[in-house]
Motif scaffolding. Sequence first.
Motif, short mmCIF file in Angstrom:
data_model
loop_
_atom_site.label_atom_id
_atom_site.label_comp_id
_atom_site.label_asym_id
_atom_site.label_seq_id
_atom_site.Cartn_x
_atom_site.Cartn_y
_atom_site.Cartn_z
N SER A 1 96.95 -88.69 89.56
CA SER A 1 95.64 -89.29 89.69
C SER A 1 95.46 -89.98 88.35
O SER A 1 96.26 -89.61 87.42
N ALA A 2 94.50 -91.09 88.14
CA ALA A 2 94.39 -91.70 87.08
C ALA A 2 94.13 -90.84 85.82
O ALA A 2 94.47 -91.02 84.57
N ARG B 1 96.26 -90.42 82.32
CA ARG B 1 95.98 -90.53 80.85
C ARG B 1 96.34 -89.32 80.04
O ARG B 1 96.67 -89.48 79.00
N GLU C 1 92.08 -99.33 93.02
CA GLU C 1 90.73 -98.96 92.37
C GLU C 1 90.81 -98.33 90.91
O GLU C 1 90.13 -98.77 90.07
N GLU C 2 91.82 -97.25 90.79
CA GLU C 2 91.62 -96.71 89.38
C GLU C 2 93.31 -96.48 88.80
O GLU C 2 93.48 -96.81 87.71
N ILE C 3 94.30 -96.28 89.75
CA ILE C 3 95.58 -95.87 89.15
C ILE C 3 96.23 -97.24 88.66
O ILE C 3 96.74 -97.08 87.43
N THR D 1 94.36 -98.15 85.34
CA THR D 1 95.01 -97.23 84.21
C THR D 1 96.17 -97.57 83.77
O THR D 1 96.61 -97.49 82.55
N LYS E 1 94.94 -88.18 95.69
CA LYS E 1 93.71 -87.79 96.00
C LYS E 1 93.04 -86.50 95.99
O LYS E 1 92.07 -86.19 95.74
#
Length: 341
Positions: free
Chosen positions: A161-162, A166, A190-192, A195, A326
Amino acid sequence: MATVPKVPLGRQGLEVSAQGLGCMGMSAFYGPPKPDEEMIELICKAVEHGVTLLDTSDVYGPYTNEILLGKAIKGIRDKVQLATKFASVIENGKITGQTRGDPEHVRAACDGSLKRLGVDCIDLYFQHRVDRKVPIEITVGEMKKLVDEGKVKYIGLSEASAADIRRAHAIHPISAVQIEYSLWARDVEEEIIPTCQELGIGIVAYSPLGRGFFSGKNISEFADSDLRKYEPRFGSENFQQNKRFYEKLVKLGQEKNCTPGQLALAWVQHKGAVPIPGTTKLKNLEENIGALKIKLTPEEIKAVEDAVPVEEVKGDRYADMSKTWKFNSSPPLDTWTGTKQ
């Protein structure tokens, strides 16, 4: 003969071919294993063409795909970038379905991969799946030690996940995230992907052809031991609805004088990812490489995306989605007790 250019993967100094070769299907999951001699010849042909990023994992086989690659790269080690993965628990040659990211497993898995590959250093070492019991800081901390010891050059994550990306990047720079990314798997945008772009992490796109869907694979072609036969998107009812997307790509490909598979790969490449399509046939390898020559305008990119509206795709990408980013995240660092898995 080399036709595939090199590109940076992340900002840590790793350079790879703009298109890699996913080697899993040569040994596992997509029907019976293929003859070693034929696959070694195919891998060597790929390298001759400039496809030098070779992707494998200890779980492919298990173990047999790494052994195959070890044989294939004898004499050409300096020409390739080897990527392999760890995390799956394998007992008595069987995949248990469990995941481990504790330091003991990280180290043992790496040593096993080095031995099977017949090398003293892995170019890119991925955590294949996040361990929901071990904070990612602990896993990546051990991977960092492998880098410090010279056993690994660069590290990566897969299906993370994002938030986990991080956390991992704060412990040691992550060079690449391997994720399913194709015309019918775009939720990573969307996020990954944002990032990774922010942190300077490269994207390695696995299944960029939708497990063969966008190159025209039909469920009737799959052997009983081929896992795709049991995946939701290839199920008979879903497949009948999904195949209309392939038919739209056929028409768009005709306009560009290319195959639908090449169009699907060109789209991934235009998104800045390094795709690693798998194949066991030379003609498919050459077709995939041909996708690198296809240039898409912004209008053409939109047309390709419109041909495969993701909200209309029927079925999940896996029968069991629990091992994907997810539904998988690592626990907080303060929960780690150091206990063995």
